[in-house]
Structure formats: structure tokens, C-alpha cells
Design a protein around this motif. Structure first.
Motif, PDB file in Angstrom:
ATOM      1  N   LEU A 157      14.426  58.581  15.253  1.00 44.45           N
ATOM      2  CA  LEU A 157      13.035  58.542  15.715  1.00 44.45           C
ATOM      3  C   LEU A 157      12.893  57.859  17.076  1.00 44.45           C
ATOM      4  N   LYS A 158      13.565  56.713  17.212  1.00 40.57           N
ATOM      5  CA  LYS A 158      13.403  55.905  18.421  1.00 40.57           C
ATOM      6  C   LYS A 158      14.012  56.557  19.654  1.00 40.57           C
TER       7      LYS A 158
ATOM      8  N   PHE B 141       3.198  52.494  15.530  1.00 40.88           N
ATOM      9  CA  PHE B 141       3.508  53.813  14.972  1.00 40.88           C
ATOM     10  C   PHE B 141       3.090  53.854  13.507  1.00 40.88           C
ATOM     11  N   TYR B 142       3.474  52.819  12.755  1.00 37.76           N
ATOM     12  CA  TYR B 142       3.170  52.809  11.328  1.00 37.76           C
ATOM     13  C   TYR B 142       1.656  52.762  11.086  1.00 37.76           C
ATOM     14  N   ASP B 143       0.953  51.896  11.814  1.00 36.82           N
ATOM     15  CA  ASP B 143      -0.506  51.798  11.652  1.00 36.82           C
ATOM     16  C   ASP B 143      -1.172  53.149  11.914  1.00 36.82           C
TER      17      ASP B 143
ATOM     18  N   ALA C  91       7.355  62.069  14.851  1.00 35.96           N
ATOM     19  CA  ALA C  91       7.909  62.046  16.215  1.00 35.96           C
ATOM     20  C   ALA C  91       6.813  61.923  17.268  1.00 35.96           C
ATOM     21  N   ASN C  92       5.706  62.639  17.070  1.00 35.23           N
ATOM     22  CA  ASN C  92       4.599  62.567  18.029  1.00 35.23           C
ATOM     23  C   ASN C  92       3.989  61.172  18.066  1.00 35.23           C
ATOM     24  N   VAL C  93       3.777  60.628  16.872  1.00 37.27           N
ATOM     25  CA  VAL C  93       3.094  59.347  16.784  1.00 37.27           C
ATOM     26  C   VAL C  93       3.973  58.242  17.366  1.00 37.27           C
TER      27      VAL C  93
ATOM     28  N   PHE D 253       8.674  63.272   6.391  1.00 32.71           N
ATOM     29  CA  PHE D 253       8.650  61.846   6.705  1.00 32.71           C
ATOM     30  C   PHE D 253      10.017  61.244   6.412  1.00 32.71           C
ATOM     31  N   GLU D 254      10.726  60.873   7.457  1.00 29.25           N
ATOM     32  CA  GLU D 254      12.068  60.322   7.290  1.00 29.25           C
ATOM     33  C   GLU D 254      12.082  58.819   7.493  1.00 29.25           C
ATOM     34  N   ASN D 255      11.032  58.297   8.116  1.00 30.24           N
ATOM     35  CA  ASN D 255      11.040  56.875   8.479  1.00 30.24           C
ATOM     36  C   ASN D 255      10.004  56.035   7.757  1.00 30.24           C
ATOM     37  N   VAL D 256       9.008  56.702   7.195  1.00 30.98           N
ATOM     38  CA  VAL D 256       8.013  55.934   6.444  1.00 30.98           C
ATOM     39  C   VAL D 256       7.903  56.519   5.045  1.00 30.98           C
TER      40      VAL D 256
END
Lengths: 636, 248
Positions: A11-12, A96-98, A110-112, A625-628
Motif C-alpha cells: 500500500l505504502k 488513511f484509516y480514519d 489505494a486511492n485513500v 481490503f488487504e490492510n484494514v
């Protein structure tokens, strides 16, 4: 299945990787390209200026009399950036999470992430342009907190942040005009998109002063025309805001996504009568110090100041103790509607709730409150005649921001190659609910930092393609259709005004496809909209000529709203879950909280136009969703 | 309430205009001034007449697109208030209201109350910006700016470009508008670098657009919806003088 073209990798690193590998156009070739940018708000002006700085020739269009008046100008509260200047634990990932959570897990990771990442640069960019953000006494930038988050990341310039950011972008645009890289067309309205060989090739416009219909060819077309919340007639938007540019592009093949996701803002001034044309927004920043309440007793007729503390229901603090008065917009608006519908509304039309500053004034002093919100209190007094230092403000929910819009991929390109959509005109980053102070951010980031990479990446493959001539049959055909529609509207000669139809449509839509929706209501609405549309083409009266004629301008926009409204209802009907701004009454807990359905609806609905008499076709873009972890969005 | 209106009607820039009388019998005191005009237009449509063209957009006092002369005052009888934020409760039952466009040689009438203010855009094009390209900005906090300086720059930057200052000035001078931008940018360290070129080019453009000279009557500052201070003009004059003396 739609492909959003999200880059590979963690993601990063996705955006960095994209930038490192995006194709370039050499400087000598750049000046051969012509790019059309429609709209001069934050997204349009920043994109046009940035591309012109790179050496492209840009034509910039707006319907207002100057690029500086686009509705970004009215945003009050601020712009988010994960600078962590307050050392309160903020960072790009948290932002990003918020934003993902605030959007109720209906946006692309990815967009967020890219939005949060680019937020850092935006503050730098704006300061370099001379945006006078609020400062601490030591000279460093100040910021404050906003709804839906627990850190302080909102940068502001008093209550006129949108104006100051827009003037920065406008001035950058004017600088490019002065060196001949941008040509501006003010008081021009785009009336159609021209597509040749499946690619965006130009637009048809109308000069709103002379009435002249014009053809403009280009190698790429950018739509940065804002949102369509004005479809409800009563909204916080400017009178001229409209959905016509994106809707006409939609009818030429660009998919519309998440069409029914429209944010109803909790802190607007209530409607006071049938003559009303506009609902003025009071910045959400007021919720930092204001407490929202209604009388505990139904239909309480006493003045606010006469109601004792124990007979006041601070319903946001009661229902959502963790976030209280700073709960996200969709939740706050719905909670207000629930209290108003239950008979606790205040004001002449019983359609408002109180926003009370007495505690903040007691604790911080009137001078401090005046410094923070002076211009908002002044504005409130101008409109209502009430001094909010003495008694609470009255506020009410109002249609505000469209999360929906043209479907775009990671490069902000629509389903028509060469047609890009930026800012509120696209659907991309906010999911089913936008967090406060993220709209100025998204518009700016799209225009300053994303389009200047992705548009050249598209143009790099167009170097050997000749720009279409405006004599091409596709231009002739599009122009003829535009002329025919204008003549048709002028020829109806019925008895009712455009505003009559717009107000009727707006009320209908607000009731059936507004803060809450249900299947039965949506089906009824579709029938009602069709009937109203028939009556529009029978009974409309556009007086005046085909020169400067604001009634004719409005008629074209309302004609598009009928079709757009129907798609909104269809979109809302097809999504059998509640998420963010989309609250389906059939899908709620017994406490009235939204019930999302991740098993069946974790996708973006993208709609394809199939002609006036055939129903839209639904395409799905699956969200992964791979990160959250998808959680129930709780602010309790 | 009953209101009698005398409104300027003009078909095009070249056409001759005139005042036309209209009567409204059911004006609600809570209506905004522009909503009152909306209701008049509804009446005109029902009579099959061409509506009154007037500029407006945000209707919350910030876009700067609205603006007419009301009984001889830009934006009407209240100080520091745009036309869209004026409400009918300011008027009395039975009042006669005279409405005409902002008048200045640099602001030609397009139709009825709509005017062309593109001269303002050209003044900004002449130098009302900081030459910072996208993507090359340093970390924002690397340029500390005193709280008071930022606040004072904001006071100048708040201009909405409505043109009330020009319409109120007996010379139709754009000094308040131009000086506000010069002043906003000159006060900030980022903007100071180009301030001499800026003041020269912007004032030249102001003259080329046929705006008149400033004769210090301060009428502009009374009407300005954003309360832009007359001291901006003093700062512009000082900048201009210094630039001229050192002929940079």
C-alpha cells in the motif's frame, strides 16, 4: 468486472511506484497537446495551472463570470493533512484509516492512502502560494480537529479556507494565462462531450452571453465540475452548481458510480419558508465548541434559554459518548432527523436543533469564541437576525456533497479513454460518507498532484495521433443535438417556470432518496420522477431569447436532473444494505444504527447508460481490503 | 409587505437601457433580496415576459458574483453586506427600491443587471500571484510567519472581487481591489520577493482597464463586504513610490 488499474506492491509504495514508472512526454511534444479543463474550482484550476506549467496548452472553461467564483470558494472549515504538528499521534496511515472508516469501508484502499500521503504536500504548496493559514504565536502553522477523528489535523484560514485555497489555485491559473499557456472561457457552459474512435475528443459549449454554440477539440478532456447536490434544489451549493457536464459525458459512455451517495450536512441553517433558494452552511468546526441539543419534552414552546439543563437532550453526547458532538456527518444528520421526526424539533417550522455555545463562552470567554468563529456568528446574524452569543443557533441537515460521480480508475480516468474526472465530479475517495475537511483536500490533490502524472501518462501514447478536427462528423452531430435540445426547451411555451419543476423534484427526492430510503419509497419516486419529467416537457415555460438567458441555462440543467434523479433512486434501490450516507430503513439495528452487508455489497456500483428508454446496466468494481479489517463503524 | 421596484433593463451592451416599474404585493420579510427578485421573475414568467438577468451564485456572501446598486448604494443599505445577504426585513412595507447595475467604464453591462468584470481577472494576471510552480514547495513550517502578520495578510486576502468598491467610487477606481492583493502578498515572506514587479505591473494594468484614480474619499471601504481596509491603498502607494524612485 471493472478494473481500477491499481498498481502492484505494498500500500505504502503504490503511488511512489506509479510515479517512478509513469510515462513522460518530452517538452517539445507537450506544447503540441491541447487539454480541455471544465470547471475552475480547486480541482480544475489546480489541474489546469499544473499542466500549463509543464508546457501543455490548456483551455479552461467555467460558467461563472470569473474562475475565482467556483464553489470551492464557499468551503469554510478547513483542509486535512497528516502533518502531526501537534504531536498527537497523527500520521499518514491513521489519516488513511480514519478516511476509510469514515467512508464506511466503501472506498479503495489505494486511492485513500494516496490522498493521505499527498495531504502533506498540499499544505506546503498552499503556503508557497501565499495562502494565509492560521498561525501559532511562534509563527508555526496552527490546526484544529474536525468531525470523525480524534487528532488535530485540520488547517484553516479563519472560516474562509476554501476561498483562500481557491484564490491560491486561481492565481496560479491567472499566472499561466499571463504567459499564454492557458486560455480561459468564462461564462461558458459545456453542453456535450465529443467522442471519436472511443476516445474523448472535445466538447461543445455555449457562450452564455452571446448564446453562440462552439466546438473545441482536444487530446484530453478533464471534467472538474463539482457535485450535483443542487438536484435537491434546497442545498448548501451555489445556485449554478449542476450535474450537466458529467451527466452528458455519462450519456456518451462514461459510467456513473455510487450515484445515490449524497452527504446531508448536519449544520446548515434551517429552511424558513417556501421562497427559500438556498440553505447556508455553518461550518462543522463550530461543533468543536458548540453542543447540540433539543428539548426533552416534545413540542416544547419555551425559549431555549428558559429550558433548564435537566430538560435538554444532548442526543449526540448521549448516543455517541466517544465522539459526541464531533460524530461524523451522516450519523449526526440522521440523529437530528430522528429527533425532529419524533417531535422535538425547534424553530418556526419545527425543523431544527440547537447548537449551543453557552458552555464554551462560559469556559473560554466570549473573546476567544469571537476570534475562532467571529465571521460565522456574524454570518448567522446577517441571515437570521439572531445574536448567537446570547442564544443558541438553530441548525438543520441540508444536502451538501456528492460522494458519487463519474467512475474513475486509479489514474482518475473514466471509462472513456482520454476523459478524466477530478474532485467532487468523480466518486473516488470518500466511500459512502466524506469526512469534514477532506473535500478541499481531494480536489486539490487530484489537480495538483495526481492528474499532472496520470494525464501525461495517457498522452505519451497519443504523440502520433492527430488531434481530431472540429469539422469531424462527431462534432457536427453533437452540435446539432445541443441546438435541437435548446430549441426544444424554448419551444414548449407552457405555463410553469423551471424553478417550479426543480423545487418539486428536489422535495420529492429529499423525501424518498435523502437521509433515509426504503424500497417502496424509491419505487414510487421513480414513477413520480417520470411523471414530473413528462409534465416538464409539456408545461415548461422558458421566456426570453437564445442569447443571454438564465432561464434557458437552468432548463437544460433541470432536464438532466430528471434522468440523474432516476438513476439515484435505482442505485439506492439496488443496494440492499445501509452504509454511510445511504441509509436503507430495512437494514438497521433496533437502536437505529446502520447495518452494512459486506458479504454481498462490498463493491462500487458503476452504471452504464443504455439509452433513454432502456434501464441502466450495473457493473461492479469489487473492493478488496488487504490492510484494514472491515469493522462495524462505531462512534459510541 | 408591498414593494415597488424600479429596475434597470438593458438588452445588450450596445442597447440603450431604461428603468421599468414593477410591483410586488406579497414580499415576505424573511426573504433575501435575491429571493425577492426570484419571486419577481416567477411573476414575469407567468406573464410570458423575459426575466430580469442578475448575477448571483453562492448566495452566502463569498463568491463575489452578486452585486447591484440598491437605492444608490452598492449592495444596498447595510454596510459590509453583499446583495445576497441583504434581507427584505431591512425595508419597510410600501418602499420604492431602485435597482441598477454596478456602473463603471471598466464594467460594461451585458444585460439588465449583469456586468462584465473580467478587468479584475486581467489585473490579477498582471502580477497578483506568487510564482511558485506545483511540486517545488518547501516544508510549510520552514517559513515561520508571525501570527499577527498572517492575520493581517488574511485581512487583505479576504477580498471577494465583487466590484462594490469600484461601483461606490466617484472615479470608478479599482484601488481597493488592486491594493488588497498587492498588500496580501507583500506582507508575506513568500510574496515579498516579487513585490516591486508586482506593484508596477498591477497598477499599470489597473490604469489600462480605464479604472479612475483614487482620490481618498474612502467610500469604497464603507461598502466593502469583507471590510478591506483603506490602509491597503496606502501600502500600495508606498510600494509604488519606492519602486518608482528606485526605478526597478
Amino acid at each position: 468486472m471493472l478494473n481500477a488499474k491499481i498498481p502492484e506492491g505494498p500500500l505504502k509504495e503504490k503511488w511512489t511506484h506509479y510515479k517512478e514508472h509513469a510515462k513522460l512526454v518530452n517538452p517539445a511534444n507537450r506544447r503540441k497537446f491541447e487539454i480541455i479543463v471544465v470547471g475552475t474550482g480547486l480541482a480544475g484550476a489546480s489541474c489546469a495551472a499544473s499542466l500549463a506549467e509543464q508546457g501543455y496548452h490548456v483551455k479552461s472553461f467555467c460558467f461563472q463570470d470569473s474562475a475565482r467564483r467556483a464553489h470551492s470558494v464557499a468551503a469554510q472549515g478547513g483542509v486535512n493533512a497528516a502533518k502531526n504538528y501537534k504531536n498527537d499521534g497523527d500520521n499518514v496511515y491513521r489519516m488513511f484509516y480514519d478516511t476509510i472508516k469514515g467512508g464506511d469501508f466503501r472506498s479503495r484502499e489505494a486511492n485513500v492512502y494516496r490522498l493521505a500521503e499527498c495531504s502533506l504536500n498540499l499544505i506546503d504548496q498552499s503556503v508557497a502560494q501565499g495562502v494565509p493559514f492560521a498561525r501559532e504565536y511562534g509563527g508555526y502553522l496552527n490546526n484544529r480537529s474536525f468531525g470523525g477523528v480524534q487528532v488535530s489535523r485540520t488547517f484553516y484560514a479563519r472560516g474562509q479556507t476554501g476561498q483562500q485555497l481557491l484564490l491560491g489555485a486561481y492565481q496560479a491559473l491567472m499566472r499561466q494565462v499571463s504567459v499564454g499557456k492557458v486560455q480561459t472561457f468564462t461564462r461558458h457552459e459545456m453542453l456535450d462531450l465529443v467522442v471519436i474512435d472511443g476516445k474523448a475528443a472535445g466538447i461543445i459549449t455555449r457562450d452564455l452571453v452571446t448564446g453562440k454554440i462552439e466546438r473545441h477539440a482536444a487530446n484530453a478532456v478533464v471534467l472538474a465540475t463539482g457535485g450535483y447536490g443542487k438536484i435537491y434544489y434546497l442545498s448548501t451549493l451555489a445556485m449554478g452548481c449542476n450535474g450537466s457536464a458529467i451527466w452528458r459525458a455519462h450519456k456518451k459512455g462514461a459510467f456513473m458510480a455510487a450515484t445515490s451517495w449524497i452527504q446531508i450536512h448536519p449544520t446548515s441553517l434551517p429552511q424558513s419558508g417556501s421562497h427559500q433558494s438556498k440553505l447556508t452552511l455553518m461550518s462543522e468546526s463550530l461543533r468543536n465548541d458548540g453542543r447540540i441539543w433539543v428539548p426533552s419534552k416534545q413540542g416544547d414552546q419555551r425559549l431555549a434559554v428558559a429550558i433548564p439543563e435537566n430538560e435538554r437532550d444532548y442526543y449526540l453526547e448521549r448516543r455517541y459518548p466517544a465522539f459526541g458532538n464531533l460524530s461524523p456527518r451522516d450519523i449526526s444528520s440522521r440523529a437530528a432527523k430522528e429527533r425532529i421526526d419524533a417531535g422535538h424539533g425547534v424553530g418556526a417550522m419545527k425543523n431544527a436543533v440547537y447548537l449551543d455555545f453557552s458552555k464554551a463562552i462560559r469556559e473560554q470567554g466570549e473573546a476567544k469564541i469571537r476570534e475562532k468563529y467571529g465571521n460565522l456568528f456574524r454570518m448567522y446574524q446577517k441571515i437570521t437576525g439572531i445574536d448567537a452569543y446570547q442564544e443558541p443557533m438553530m441548525i438543520s441537515p441540508a444536502a451538501h456533497f456528492t460522494m458519487g460521480g463519474l467512475w474513475v480508475d486509479y489514474e482518475l480516468m473514466t471509462t472513456i479513454p482520454g476523459l478524466f474526472a477530478l474532485g467532487e465530479a468523480n466518486f473516488a475517495d470518500h466511500g459512502a460518507n466524506r469526512l469534514g475537511a477532506n473535500s478541499l483536500l481531494q480536489a486539490s490533490v487530484d489537480g495538483y498532484f495526481i492528474a499532472p502524472y496520470t494525464i501525461p501518462n495517457y498522452l505519451a501514447d497519443e504523440i502520433n495521433v492527430t488531434r481530431p478536427s472540429t469539422d469531424h462528423p462527431a462534432f457536427e452531430e453533437a452540435e446539432a443535438a445541443v441546438r435541437q435540445q435548446l430549441e426544444k426547451l424554448l419551444a414548449i411555451k407552457g405555463t410553469l417556470s423551471v424553478d417550479h419543476f426543480h423545487k418539486t423534484l428536489g422535495a420529492l427526492l429529499y423525501n424518498k432518496c435523502g437521509l433515509s430510503r426504503n424500497a417502496e419509497g424509491l419505487r414510487e419516486a421513480i414513477g413520480d420522477i417520470r411523471a414530473l419529467k413528462d409534465s416538464f416537457y409539456r408545461d415548461l415555460n422558458v421566456t426570453g431569447d437564445d442569447l443571454l438567458n438564465s432561464e434557458l441555462e437552468k432548463a437544460g440543467r433541470v432536464a438532466d436532473y430528471f434522468e440523474l434523479a432516476e438513476l439515484m433512486c435505482l442505485d439506492a434501490l439496488s443496494r440492499e444494505e445501509s452504509c454511510g450516507a445511504h441509509f436503507r430503513e430495512e437494514f438497521q439495528t433496533k437502536d437505529g444504527e446502520a447495518v452494512r452487508n459486506d458479504a454481498d455489497y462490498c463493491f462500487v456500483s458503476a452504471w452504464e447508460w443504455k439509452g433513454a428508454t432502456t434501464e441502466h446496466k450495473l457493473h461492479r468494481e469489487q473492493l478488496t481490503f488487504e490492510n484494514v479489517k472491515l469493522t462495524v463503524r462505531s462512534y459510541k | 409587505m408591498k414593494i415597488h421596484l424600479k429596475i434597470w433593463r438593458q438588452d445588450s451592451t450596445e442597447a440603450k437601457g431604461k428603468f421599468v416599474d414593477y410591483d410586488l404585493s406579497e414580499v415576505d420579510a424573511h426573504m433575501s433580496f435575491l429571493e425577492m427578485l426570484d419571486s419577481l421573475n416567477e411573476l414575469l414568467i407567468s406573464r410570458n415576459e423575459r426575466v430580469i438577468e442578475f448575477d448571483h451564485d453562492c448566495r452566502e456572501g463569498i463568491c463575489g458574483q452578486c452585486g447591484v446598486m440598491i437605492n444608490g448604494r452598492a449592495h444596498g443599505p447595510l454596510d459590509h453586506t453583499t446583495t445576497c445577504q441583504l434581507h427584505m426585513r431591512t425595508f419597510q412595507d410600501g418602499d420604492t427600491i431602485l435597482i441598477e447595475p454596478f456602473r463603471a467604464a471598466a464594467f460594461p453591462v451585458l444585460r439588465d443587471l449583469k456586468i462584465d468584470r473580467s478587468a479584475f481577472d486581467r489585473i490579477i494576471q498582471a502580477g497578483g500571484f506568487i510564482s511558485a510552480n506545483t511540486g517545488q514547495a518547501p516544508e510549510a513550517n520552514s517559513i515561520p510567519i508571525a501570527h499577527e502578520t498572517a492575520e493581517s495578510a488574511f485581512d487583505s486576502a479576504a477580498c471577494i472581487g465583487c466590484g462594490a468598491c469600484v461601483a461606490s467610487c466617484k472615479n470608478a477606481s479599482a484601488a481597493l481591489f488592486t491594493s488588497a492583493k498587492i498588500s496580501h502578498l507583500a506582507q508575506l515572506p513568500q510574496g515579498k520577493i516579487e513585490h516591486r514587479v508586482r506593484v508596477r505591473k498591477m497598477t499599470l494594468q489597473m490604469d489600462a482597464e480605464k479604472f479612475g484614480a483614487c482620490s481618498d474619499t474612502e467610500a469604497c471601504a464603507v461598502e466593502c463586504p469583507q471590510q478591506i481596509s483603506i490602509s491597503n491603498i496606502a501600502r500600495m502607494n508606498r510600494e509604488y513610490l519606492v519602486t518608482s524612485l528606485f526605478s526597478i
